[in-house]
Design an enzyme around this catalytic site. Structure first.
Site, PDB file in Angstrom:
ATOM      1  CD  GLN A  79      -2.841   1.247   0.020  1.00 14.10           C
ATOM      2  OE1 GLN A  79      -3.374   0.137  -0.347  1.00 14.10           O
ATOM      3  NE2 GLN A  79      -3.308   2.509  -0.167  1.00 14.10           N
ATOM      4  CD  GLU A  80       2.776   3.563   3.861  1.00 15.92           C
ATOM      5  OE1 GLU A  80       3.128   4.666   3.094  1.00 15.92           O
ATOM      6  OE2 GLU A  80       2.206   3.616   4.944  1.00 15.92           O
TER       7      GLU A  80
END
Length: 184
Positions: A79-80
């Site tokens: 996600q990051e």
């Protein structure tokens, strides 16, 4: 010579793997590490499978060192940054784990070193999980909220802040985590 080549067969354990794309073409249920590698390559097509494998191993080892689920840290890093060590966000976060410079300095993490950043992310998330373990609600959601919006914000709101970005961030990671768990 030709007859020898034509009579050669693929050994039984390898029949389900097509071509030499071992990490991508391996069958579902091949293990948690390969599910992470597949997810990294899907999310970051510029990354080769061997680089994805090295980063997935680093994430798994860092998670084990900190006593957290390796799929959780993998979902967070997907996600990051999609496991991109060169990622830079509009908010001024850097590297694979998207640390801001002040946060990286506070924890003594080099955000530009993928291994250090992965280990740092695992440590920070494990610290937050420990902090929120006794609190009512989902400690993973609180840990992710703290990672995204800061632990002070979680304390101020007594849980996940009402920010739409943070709520979507938590939901997206939970969804990625569930997919990784289902694939293994």
């Amino acid at each position: 010579m030709r007859d020898t080549a034509l009579s050669w067969h693929i050994p039984a354990p390898v029949r389900s793997i097509r071509g030499i794309r071992l990490f991508i073409d391996a069958p579902r249920g091949s293990g948690p590490l390969l599910s992470v590698v597949r997810s990294i390559v899907r999310a970051n097509p510029r990354m080769g499978a061997l680089d994805a494998l090295a980063l997935a191993v680093d994430a798994r080892d860092a998670a084990r060192q900190e006593g957290i689920d390796p799929q959780f840290i993998a979902a967070t890093l997907l996600q990051e940054s999609a496991f991109d060590p060169n990622a830079i966000s509009a908010a001024g976060a850097y590297g694979i784990a998207q640390f801001t410079i002040p946060t990286a300095e506070f924890y003594g993490i080099d955000p530009f070193d993928p291994r250090a950043a992965i280990a740092g992310a695992a440590h920070v998330l494990a610290t937050y999980l420990t902090r929120y373990a006794g609190v009512a609600g989902d400690p993973y959601a609180f840990a992710l909220a703290a990672y995204n919006a800061g632990p002070g914000t979680v304390t101020y709101y007594g849980g996940g802040p009402p920010y739409p970005e943070t709520r979507a961030y938590i939901a997206d990671i939970h969804e990625r985590w569930a997919r990784l768990l289902a694939e293994r």
